[in-house]
Design an enzyme around this catalytic site. Sequence first.
Site, PDB file in Angstrom:
ATOM      1  N   GLU A  38       0.824  -1.214   0.000  1.00  0.00           N
ATOM      2  CA  GLU A  38       0.000   0.000   0.000  1.00  0.00           C
ATOM      3  C   GLU A  38       0.857   1.261   0.000  1.00  0.00           C
ATOM      4  O   GLU A  38       0.536   2.232  -0.680  1.00  0.00           O
ATOM      5  CB  GLU A  38      -0.938   0.005   1.208  1.00  0.00           C
ATOM      6  CG  GLU A  38      -2.078  -0.996   1.114  1.00  0.00           C
ATOM      7  CD  GLU A  38      -2.951  -0.755  -0.109  1.00  0.00           C
ATOM      8  OE1 GLU A  38      -3.138   0.409  -0.497  1.00  0.00           O
ATOM      9  OE2 GLU A  38      -3.441  -1.745  -0.683  1.00  0.00           O
ATOM     10  N   CYS A 193     -12.900   1.269 -15.252  1.00  0.00           N
ATOM     11  CA  CYS A 193     -13.307   2.661 -15.061  1.00  0.00           C
ATOM     12  C   CYS A 193     -12.060   3.542 -15.064  1.00  0.00           C
ATOM     13  O   CYS A 193     -11.736   4.230 -14.098  1.00  0.00           O
ATOM     14  CB  CYS A 193     -14.077   2.812 -13.748  1.00  0.00           C
ATOM     15  SG  CYS A 193     -15.073   4.329 -13.645  1.00  0.00           S
ATOM     16  N   CYS A 200     -17.239   0.811 -20.340  1.00  0.00           N
ATOM     17  CA  CYS A 200     -18.557   0.647 -19.725  1.00  0.00           C
ATOM     18  C   CYS A 200     -19.262  -0.666 -20.101  1.00  0.00           C
ATOM     19  O   CYS A 200     -19.948  -1.244 -19.253  1.00  0.00           O
ATOM     20  CB  CYS A 200     -19.438   1.839 -20.055  1.00  0.00           C
ATOM     21  SG  CYS A 200     -18.770   3.420 -19.466  1.00  0.00           S
ATOM     22  N   CYS A 203     -18.518  -3.148 -17.566  1.00  0.00           N
ATOM     23  CA  CYS A 203     -18.563  -2.714 -16.166  1.00  0.00           C
ATOM     24  C   CYS A 203     -19.781  -3.295 -15.442  1.00  0.00           C
ATOM     25  O   CYS A 203     -20.912  -3.162 -15.904  1.00  0.00           O
ATOM     26  CB  CYS A 203     -18.597  -1.193 -16.087  1.00  0.00           C
ATOM     27  SG  CYS A 203     -18.684  -0.579 -14.385  1.00  0.00           S
ATOM     28  N   CYS A 209     -24.830   3.392 -13.101  1.00  0.00           N
ATOM     29  CA  CYS A 209     -23.941   4.550 -13.225  1.00  0.00           C
ATOM     30  C   CYS A 209     -24.670   5.788 -13.727  1.00  0.00           C
ATOM     31  O   CYS A 209     -25.199   5.813 -14.842  1.00  0.00           O
ATOM     32  CB  CYS A 209     -22.781   4.191 -14.159  1.00  0.00           C
ATOM     33  SG  CYS A 209     -21.534   5.480 -14.269  1.00  0.00           S
TER      34      CYS A 209
END
Length: 364
Positions: A38, A193, A200, A203, A209
């Site tokens: 991270e 995205c 899309c 997705c 959305c």
Amino acid sequence: MPFDPESVAPLLLDWYGREGRELPWRGTRDPYRVWLSEIMLQQTGVATVIPYYQRFLERFPTVLDLAAAELDAAIELWAGLGYYSRARNLHAAARKVTAEHGGRFPETLEALQALPGVGRSTAGAIRAIAFDRPGVILDGNVRRVLCRLLAVTDDPRATATEKELWRWAEALTPENRSHDYAQAIMDLGATLCTPRRPDCPRCPLAGLCRAKALGLEDELPRRAARKSVPTRMQVALLLERDGRFLVRQRPFSGMLGGLWEFPASDVAEGQLPLVVARRLLADLGLAGEPTEAGRVRHVYSHFKLDLRLYRAAVTDEFAVAEGVASRRLTAVELADLPLHGAHKKVLSDLIQSQPSTPESRSRP
DNA sequence: AATTCGGGGTC
DNA sequence: GACCCAGAATT
């Protein structure tokens, strides 16, 4: 509310189970590895991080190994990755985990965020991925996904928008399957995205959305224009004696902290670089006349560097300031030194031009 | 609220 | 060139 917030997580989790990426730090829940990944991934792409992550783990397999090491060793493995305060904070956090938590990573958000270099989003990510407990993430991926999903048209970095996005991120984060959800929503932003040309049709959230419904998926998020960055000039001295060059270590605090470089100095507006080079040479206690030896351009996040190189053959002893680490190394040896990027570029020229040549090696 | 912090990939 | 990236810390 445009849709039921609880409808998002199941769609994402189902998609992630089928399409999620396999990455070196997945398949483990070792908090040390999750934390390390991270931190490395803050403002840094996955492809860039992977080799650094592997090398770092080989050298420091556990948080105890990192805590026992010198800061120099951590910085050496970080060289080239950028944002070097991360390496400094990483080392400090390892020592804190060792000293205050007995070498075991804390599980609460408060204790995680109290570690140097761990902010709100990273604490949420560690909490979710390592401990499988609900942790809210708002990184670049999530920010973009949410701006589109909810058709947020304001500047996503503005304070009010940021607060709104955090509220949404909390509302969408499920109670269960935290380990998977955290990575699922980041994967969606990283693979479908995307900043440009979002995919899309593939997705799992396309049906919910708002941006897609409004035809705004290519325009959001709508960031405020960035300010143009200034150009700063510096001179660097390539001081050679017996085939060795003088390098110094930068202070650990501040920009490029702990990395090495050829002696360098800022050139103020209206100042002549040659004059600054002469002064720098004199400050090192050396006689001689610097000669132009090329130029390097380098881009940082908030300014551009126009680095003017000067060469000088010296016979005297260097006078390095008290408390500043310095070395005299050959070009080959310098290749293994953690130099910062701009001076790393100098090095490639230096090796090509061995032995030293006085003519300019200006790059196009 | 704005600025400081890197470097590489991408278009 | 401009934009983006699994942001945090400082002022």
